[in-house]
Motif scaffolding. Structure first.
Motif, PDB file in Angstrom:
ATOM      1  N   ALA A  65     -39.892 -12.267  61.694  1.00  0.00           N
ATOM      2  CA  ALA A  65     -40.299 -11.476  60.523  1.00  0.00           C
ATOM      3  C   ALA A  65     -40.756 -10.081  60.940  1.00  0.00           C
ATOM      4  O   ALA A  65     -40.519  -9.101  60.223  1.00  0.00           O
ATOM      5  CB  ALA A  65     -41.411 -12.197  59.768  1.00  0.00           C
ATOM      6  N   MET A  66     -41.399  -9.984  62.113  1.00  0.00           N
ATOM      7  CA  MET A  66     -41.853  -8.677  62.588  1.00  0.00           C
ATOM      8  C   MET A  66     -40.678  -7.717  62.755  1.00  0.00           C
ATOM      9  O   MET A  66     -40.802  -6.525  62.471  1.00  0.00           O
ATOM     10  CB  MET A  66     -42.605  -8.826  63.914  1.00  0.00           C
ATOM     11  CG  MET A  66     -43.308  -7.551  64.348  1.00  0.00           C
ATOM     12  SD  MET A  66     -44.103  -7.668  65.966  1.00  0.00           S
ATOM     13  CE  MET A  66     -45.098  -9.119  65.840  1.00  0.00           C
ATOM     14  N   LYS A  67     -39.551  -8.220  63.199  1.00  0.00           N
ATOM     15  CA  LYS A  67     -38.357  -7.390  63.353  1.00  0.00           C
ATOM     16  C   LYS A  67     -37.981  -6.762  62.009  1.00  0.00           C
ATOM     17  O   LYS A  67     -37.571  -5.604  61.942  1.00  0.00           O
ATOM     18  CB  LYS A  67     -37.206  -8.233  63.900  1.00  0.00           C
ATOM     19  CG  LYS A  67     -35.859  -7.566  63.905  1.00  0.00           C
ATOM     20  CD  LYS A  67     -35.768  -6.470  64.921  1.00  0.00           C
ATOM     21  CE  LYS A  67     -34.340  -5.928  64.979  1.00  0.00           C
ATOM     22  NZ  LYS A  67     -34.243  -4.733  65.778  1.00  0.00           N
ATOM     23  N   TYR A  68     -38.132  -7.530  60.940  1.00  0.00           N
ATOM     24  CA  TYR A  68     -37.748  -7.069  59.612  1.00  0.00           C
ATOM     25  C   TYR A  68     -38.858  -6.313  58.878  1.00  0.00           C
ATOM     26  O   TYR A  68     -38.624  -5.778  57.799  1.00  0.00           O
ATOM     27  CB  TYR A  68     -37.274  -8.250  58.763  1.00  0.00           C
ATOM     28  CG  TYR A  68     -35.994  -8.847  59.306  1.00  0.00           C
ATOM     29  CD1 TYR A  68     -34.787  -8.166  59.185  1.00  0.00           C
ATOM     30  CD2 TYR A  68     -35.998 -10.069  59.964  1.00  0.00           C
ATOM     31  CE1 TYR A  68     -33.613  -8.697  59.705  1.00  0.00           C
ATOM     32  CE2 TYR A  68     -34.822 -10.608  60.484  1.00  0.00           C
ATOM     33  CZ  TYR A  68     -33.642  -9.910  60.342  1.00  0.00           C
ATOM     34  OH  TYR A  68     -32.478 -10.435  60.866  1.00  0.00           O
ATOM     35  N   SER A  69     -40.052  -6.259  59.473  1.00  0.00           N
ATOM     36  CA  SER A  69     -41.170  -5.565  58.813  1.00  0.00           C
ATOM     37  C   SER A  69     -41.065  -4.046  58.924  1.00  0.00           C
ATOM     38  O   SER A  69     -41.785  -3.332  58.229  1.00  0.00           O
ATOM     39  CB  SER A  69     -42.506  -6.027  59.409  1.00  0.00           C
ATOM     40  OG  SER A  69     -42.716  -5.451  60.682  1.00  0.00           O
ATOM     41  N   GLU A  70     -40.176  -3.579  59.802  1.00  0.00           N
ATOM     42  CA  GLU A  70     -39.987  -2.151  60.039  1.00  0.00           C
ATOM     43  C   GLU A  70     -41.318  -1.444  60.301  1.00  0.00           C
ATOM     44  O   GLU A  70     -41.728  -0.549  59.573  1.00  0.00           O
ATOM     45  CB  GLU A  70     -39.214  -1.504  58.884  1.00  0.00           C
ATOM     46  CG  GLU A  70     -37.794  -2.023  58.779  1.00  0.00           C
ATOM     47  CD  GLU A  70     -36.940  -1.335  57.744  1.00  0.00           C
ATOM     48  OE1 GLU A  70     -37.316  -0.243  57.273  1.00  0.00           O
ATOM     49  OE2 GLU A  70     -35.884  -1.897  57.431  1.00  0.00           O
ATOM     50  N   GLY A  71     -41.982  -1.910  61.364  1.00  0.00           N
ATOM     51  CA  GLY A  71     -43.262  -1.306  61.753  1.00  0.00           C
ATOM     52  C   GLY A  71     -44.369  -1.601  60.766  1.00  0.00           C
ATOM     53  O   GLY A  71     -45.255  -0.774  60.563  1.00  0.00           O
ATOM     54  N   PHE A  72     -44.323  -2.760  60.154  1.00  0.00           N
ATOM     55  CA  PHE A  72     -45.289  -3.196  59.137  1.00  0.00           C
ATOM     56  C   PHE A  72     -45.266  -2.298  57.900  1.00  0.00           C
ATOM     57  O   PHE A  72     -46.262  -2.145  57.209  1.00  0.00           O
ATOM     58  CB  PHE A  72     -46.707  -3.294  59.711  1.00  0.00           C
ATOM     59  CG  PHE A  72     -46.855  -4.406  60.701  1.00  0.00           C
ATOM     60  CD1 PHE A  72     -46.808  -5.725  60.309  1.00  0.00           C
ATOM     61  CD2 PHE A  72     -47.028  -4.126  62.047  1.00  0.00           C
ATOM     62  CE1 PHE A  72     -46.920  -6.754  61.228  1.00  0.00           C
ATOM     63  CE2 PHE A  72     -47.153  -5.145  62.977  1.00  0.00           C
ATOM     64  CZ  PHE A  72     -47.097  -6.466  62.556  1.00  0.00           C
ATOM     65  N   SER A  73     -44.106  -1.747  57.594  1.00  0.00           N
ATOM     66  CA  SER A  73     -43.983  -0.925  56.390  1.00  0.00           C
ATOM     67  C   SER A  73     -43.412  -1.707  55.211  1.00  0.00           C
ATOM     68  O   SER A  73     -43.412  -1.207  54.092  1.00  0.00           O
ATOM     69  CB  SER A  73     -43.099   0.298  56.667  1.00  0.00           C
ATOM     70  OG  SER A  73     -41.771  -0.103  56.961  1.00  0.00           O
ATOM     71  N   LYS A  74     -42.941  -2.931  55.462  1.00  0.00           N
ATOM     72  CA  LYS A  74     -42.455  -3.796  54.378  1.00  0.00           C
ATOM     73  C   LYS A  74     -43.431  -4.950  54.208  1.00  0.00           C
ATOM     74  O   LYS A  74     -43.780  -5.633  55.173  1.00  0.00           O
ATOM     75  CB  LYS A  74     -41.060  -4.321  54.703  1.00  0.00           C
ATOM     76  CG  LYS A  74     -39.995  -3.244  54.656  1.00  0.00           C
ATOM     77  CD  LYS A  74     -38.628  -3.852  54.762  1.00  0.00           C
ATOM     78  CE  LYS A  74     -37.568  -2.793  54.531  1.00  0.00           C
ATOM     79  NZ  LYS A  74     -36.231  -3.397  54.507  1.00  0.00           N
ATOM     80  N   LEU A  75     -43.862  -5.166  52.960  1.00  0.00           N
ATOM     81  CA  LEU A  75     -44.949  -6.109  52.678  1.00  0.00           C
ATOM     82  C   LEU A  75     -44.642  -7.541  53.100  1.00  0.00           C
ATOM     83  O   LEU A  75     -45.398  -8.132  53.869  1.00  0.00           O
ATOM     84  CB  LEU A  75     -45.306  -6.064  51.186  1.00  0.00           C
ATOM     85  CG  LEU A  75     -46.395  -7.052  50.747  1.00  0.00           C
ATOM     86  CD1 LEU A  75     -47.714  -6.739  51.446  1.00  0.00           C
ATOM     87  CD2 LEU A  75     -46.540  -7.051  49.242  1.00  0.00           C
TER      88      LEU A  75
END
Length: 106
Positions: free
Chosen positions: A19-29
């Protein structure tokens, strides 16, 4: 029972890392929340495992299998290249975990 909890801890960590890979630097909730929940759950489960298993063995299995799983997920689903060196490294990590278990750690 500790191995079941350890498997769940590994799954939670792998899910959180993916999921971290898809969070885009924690910019996606949502991917960010899944990352946090995955890691909190992984550490909570690992803490329970450590009540009945040695820290060296538990952590080696958790980190080694988690690393191998994430590398495989990257190659299979995220377009990362599968080189001979990467595949050999995964094999060595798994061999190391097996050797630690055979070494008699409790």
């Amino acid at each position: 029972m500790p191995y079941v909890l350890l498997a769940a801890a590994i799954a939670a960590e792998v899910g959180g890392t993916t999921a971290m890979k898809y969070s885009e630097g924690f910019s996606k909730l949502w991917p960010s929340l899944i990352t946090v929940v995955g890691y909190v759950l992984a550490f909570a489960l690992l803490a329970q495992v450590l009540k009945s298993m040695s820290v060296g063995t538990a952590y080696a299995i958790w980190a080694g299998i988690g690393t191998a799983a994430i590398a495989a997920i990257g190659m299979l689903f995220m377009g990362e290249p599968a080189s001979a060196a990467k595949l050999g490294g995964i094999a060595l990590v798994i061999c190391g975990v097996v050797l630690l278990n055979l070494g008699g750690s409790h």
